[in-house]
Scaffold this active site. Structure first.
Site, PDB file in Angstrom:
ATOM      1  CE1 TYR A 200      -6.815  25.319 107.870  1.00 30.72           C
ATOM      2  CE2 TYR A 200      -9.097  25.430 107.161  1.00 30.72           C
ATOM      3  CZ  TYR A 200      -8.013  24.696 107.585  1.00 30.72           C
ATOM      4  OH  TYR A 200      -8.113  23.326 107.711  1.00 30.72           O
ATOM      5  CE1 TYR A 252      -6.349  15.159 108.017  1.00 32.87           C
ATOM      6  CE2 TYR A 252      -5.848  13.343 106.551  1.00 32.87           C
ATOM      7  CZ  TYR A 252      -6.056  14.694 106.759  1.00 32.87           C
ATOM      8  OH  TYR A 252      -5.966  15.570 105.719  1.00 32.87           O
TER       9      TYR A 252
HETATM   10  N1  GLU Z   1      -9.194  22.627 103.768  1.00 30.61           N
HETATM   11  C1  GLU Z   1      -9.533  21.403 104.428  1.00 30.61           C
HETATM   12  C2  GLU Z   1     -10.453  21.667 105.604  1.00 30.61           C
HETATM   13  O1  GLU Z   1     -10.221  22.519 106.372  1.00 30.61           O
HETATM   14  C3  GLU Z   1      -8.269  20.732 104.861  1.00 30.61           C
HETATM   15  C4  GLU Z   1      -8.558  19.408 105.425  1.00 30.61           C
HETATM   16  C5  GLU Z   1      -7.474  18.404 105.264  1.00 30.61           C
HETATM   17  O2  GLU Z   1      -6.759  18.331 104.274  1.00 30.61           O
HETATM   18  O3  GLU Z   1      -7.378  17.617 106.210  1.00 30.61           O
HETATM   19  O4  GLU Z   1     -11.441  21.014 105.790  1.00 30.61           O
END
Ligand code: GLU
Length: 326
Positions: A200, A252
């Site tokens: 991930y 978001y």
């Molecule tokens: N790698 C980031 C995390 O998991 C991605 C978050 C994002 O871009 O919203 O926190």
């Protein structure tokens, strides 16, 4: 198509390009917002980089600003991995583990869909980690290769991770670990948790430009066929599902307002990128690392708001049908 219509298309493209150049000039001085710093390495980015790029489903490309500047894709990867999971495992299997409901919570909330015992949706971290869990392969190397192949089909070149960001997130991603172990305890993901988290973090650390993102957007807008290579990267029915969650959950906890005002299926990442997809037309991408309180790029949101309004890009805009001819 008569020559008058062709002229009309050329004029509209010119109008679009002039507008994008003007908007880039108007918005470049906005210095509200701050880069993400919960991943320490992301706080070191050059704050003034700013780019806008667009690509149509017939491969016409346009960009202004730092379009060759590379930044980490971060959460925009969630959209692509969701497509990969749907294509590999089918809707039913994926829906058992990850729902499609917007949460209104922040992207890294430690919450699950308690009723369905699954992650809320694939665009928040819980869902994205559950989706990454589904990436096929016997070990990390094989699973990284699966994801790299997917990226290569969208990008037309091998993906390259930003190793410093990858390691920074690996070292500090305790919240994502908490989410992952919670899902393990509920039987939502497999017990190779650390491997899945590593994958991930790797998928989030892939370097892209706005040119790359616009090409990805054009592929999704083109029902999964990459306009540059002619390759079917992802099935049309899967594109439909990707676009739906992008519209409802991609920005978001600003997703509802975004759907209402901008109305373009989109995904944003804390690296500062935003990818918007105009179905049957093409992709638009912006980059600026100054983020608002939701985690969306301040300048990027502004650009999309303006473009949506000026070119009737909202999916439900009554004036929209004319853009199908472009
Ligand atoms: N790698 C980031 C995390 O998991 C991605 C978050 C994002 O871009 O919203 O926190």
């Amino acid at each position: 198509m008569g020559s008058g219509e062709v002229d009309g298309v050329a004029e509209r493209r010119q109008w679009f390009e002039q507008t994008v150049r003007r908007l880039h000039d108007d918005v470049r001085d906005i210095d509200d917002g701050a880069p993400a710093d919960y991943i320490p390495e992301l706080a070191t980015v050059d704050l003034d980089r700013f780019a806008i790029a667009a690509e149509t489903i017939d491969g016409a490309h346009f960009g202004v600003g730092d379009t060759a500047h590379r930044f980490t894709i971060q959460s925009i990867s969630k959209l692509l991995l969701y497509g990969l999971a749907l294509e590999t495992h089918g809707r039913e299997h994926v829906l058992e583990r990850v729902g499609v409901a917007p949460t209104g919570d922040s992207f890294n909330a430690i919450t699950l869909d308690e009723h369905g015992n699954r992650a809320p949706n694939p665009m928040v971290n819980a869902g994205a980690i559950a989706i990454t869990d589904l990436v096929a392969g016997d070990d990390l190397e094989a699973r990284v290769a699966t994801v790299a192949r997917m990226y290569e089909q969208y990008l037309g070149h091998r993906p390259e991770p930003d190793r410093a960001v990858w390691e920074s997130e690996w070292a500090t991603g305790h919240r994502n670990r908490a989410i992952a172990y919670l899902m393990l305890s509920r039987g939502i993901i497999d017990d190779r948790v650390e491997e899945t988290l590593d994958l991930y973090f790797a998928q989030c650390s892939v370097l892209v430009t706005t040119d790359d993102l616009a090409a990805i957007g054009a592929t999704i807008a083109n029902h999964g066929v990459n306009p540059r290579t002619g390759e079917q990267v992802v099935r049309p029915d899967v594109c439909r599902d990707m676009l739906t969650v992008a519209l409802t959950c991609g920005m978001y906890d600003y997703a509802g307002e975004w759907a209402f005002t901008v109305g373009i299926p989109a995904k944003s990442g804390v690296g500062g990128g935003i990818l918007g997809v105009i179905p049957d037309v093409g992709g638009i991408a912006t980059f600026s690392p100054r983020l608002d309180q939701f985690g969306n790029s301040v300048r990027g949101v502004r650009i999309f708001e303006e473009l949506s309004e000026q070119f009737a890009l909202h999916l439900f805009d009554p004036a929209r049908p004319w853009i199908r001819a472009t």
